[in-house]
Design an enzyme around this catalytic site. Structure first.
Site, mmCIF file in Angstrom:
data_model
loop_
_atom_site.group_PDB
_atom_site.id
_atom_site.type_symbol
_atom_site.label_atom_id
_atom_site.label_comp_id
_atom_site.label_asym_id
_atom_site.label_seq_id
_atom_site.Cartn_x
_atom_site.Cartn_y
_atom_site.Cartn_z
ATOM 1 N N SER A 160 0.825 -1.201 0.000
ATOM 2 C CA SER A 160 0.000 0.000 0.000
ATOM 3 C C SER A 160 0.863 1.257 0.000
ATOM 4 O O SER A 160 1.814 1.348 -0.765
ATOM 5 C CB SER A 160 -0.956 -0.058 1.204
ATOM 6 O OG SER A 160 -2.031 0.820 1.058
ATOM 7 N N ASP B 122 -5.707 -3.677 -2.296
ATOM 8 C CA ASP B 122 -4.738 -3.296 -1.274
ATOM 9 C C ASP B 122 -3.939 -4.475 -0.721
ATOM 10 O O ASP B 122 -4.500 -5.439 -0.191
ATOM 11 C CB ASP B 122 -5.517 -2.608 -0.140
ATOM 12 C CG ASP B 122 -4.655 -2.240 1.046
ATOM 13 O OD1 ASP B 122 -3.455 -1.999 0.849
ATOM 14 O OD2 ASP B 122 -5.202 -2.180 2.165
#
Length: 283
Positions: A40, A161
């Protein structure tokens, strides 16, 4: 430096501005690691670190945050994305604050980006120099938070993510041969993740991906177990942890440049304070 030391970067949305400050200090003191892995926003900060672009992370993540194209409710209404993903992963790196692709490609360090496969709910990792590696689409995929970003299709997979399935990828680093690791975390030491209270929303939004939903619902267990493992590794001397020393006031979607600037400076100050200890630990 021993070739068995890895650098592990947690995500956390705008909290990763702390990581940017830490990495800025490391860059200024020419501290790099043979192996680097992030998920991320942590992966994003790591890219500019390895391209040796001093100051770039601050400009991108602090100076531009007040631009509505970066993060705004307008983005969510218009494109179903709270963060302006085209702006962040195209306009900024290719035109406004150019990313040095050549320096990044030529850097000697290994660099791995973690993502989550929507169909399996499992982590998928991509390494610089590997088949089909493309840094910006992969950073975008790894940073695509559920509910506020769209699924990214890459290499025949549907990705979200990276922090969903492997929030702090220490074990991946160890599996890749690094017996010792430096970790940059974006939560205070006392933090533990609570169970997901939005399970009904996850099932409704991602019902066609049941394995992903299960991954989302057990994320708190994975996160908290990982923290316990990190503490164990830290006690044995196998891990060196850098985390916010002061109470966090910045959230995942923070838009206040003053708060973000302060968190960046906290990261820099923490790294500078710990640098002698880190050098000693590195041997």
């Amino acid at each position: 430096m021993s070739e068995t030391i890895g650098l592990v970067l947690e995500g956390g949305g705008m909290r990763a501005v702390y990581t940017a400050g830490v990495l800025e200090c490391l860059m200024e003191h020419d501290v790099y690691f043979p192996y680097n892995i992030g998920v991320s926003a942590g992966a994003c900060m790591g890219a500019s670190y390895l391209s040796r672009q001093v100051g770039r992370n601050r400009v991108v993540n602090v100076d531009y945050v007040s631009d509505p194209r970066y993060i705004s409710w307008g983005n969510l209404l218009k494109k179903r994305e709270m963060f302006g993903m085209d702006f962040i992963f195209d306009e900024i790196p290719n035109r406004l604050v150019p990313f040095d692709y050549e320096a990044f490609r030529n850097s000697a360090e290994r660099y791995v980006i973690g993502t989550t496969d929507c169909e399996t709910g499992e982590s998928v990792y991509y390494e610089k120099g590997g088949p089909g590696f493309d840094v910006l689409p992969l950073l975008r995929a790894s940073s695509s938070l559920p509910f506020i970003a769209r699924i990214v299709e890459f290499g025949g997979r549907k990705l979200l993510d990276g922090g969903l399935s492997d929030p702090i990828p220490l074990r991946k680093s160890e599996g890749d041969g690094n017996s010792r690791n430096v970790l940059i975390l974006t939560r205070n030491e006392s933090y533990r993740k609570s169970p997901n209270r939005m399970g009904w929303l996850a099932r409704r939004a991602y019902g066609k991906y049941p394995e992903l939903v299960e991954t989302m619902l057990r994320r708190h267990d994975v996160y908290n177990e990982t923290l316990a493992y990190i503490a164990e590794q830290e006690r044995t001397g196998a891990a060196f942890v850098i985390r916010p020393s002061e109470t966090l006031t910045v959230g995942r979607m923070e838009r206040d440049p003053a708060k973000l600037g302060a968190l960046y400076e906290q990261g820099y100050a923490d790294a500078k304070r710990l640098l002698p200890e880190l050098r000693s630990w590195m041997g």
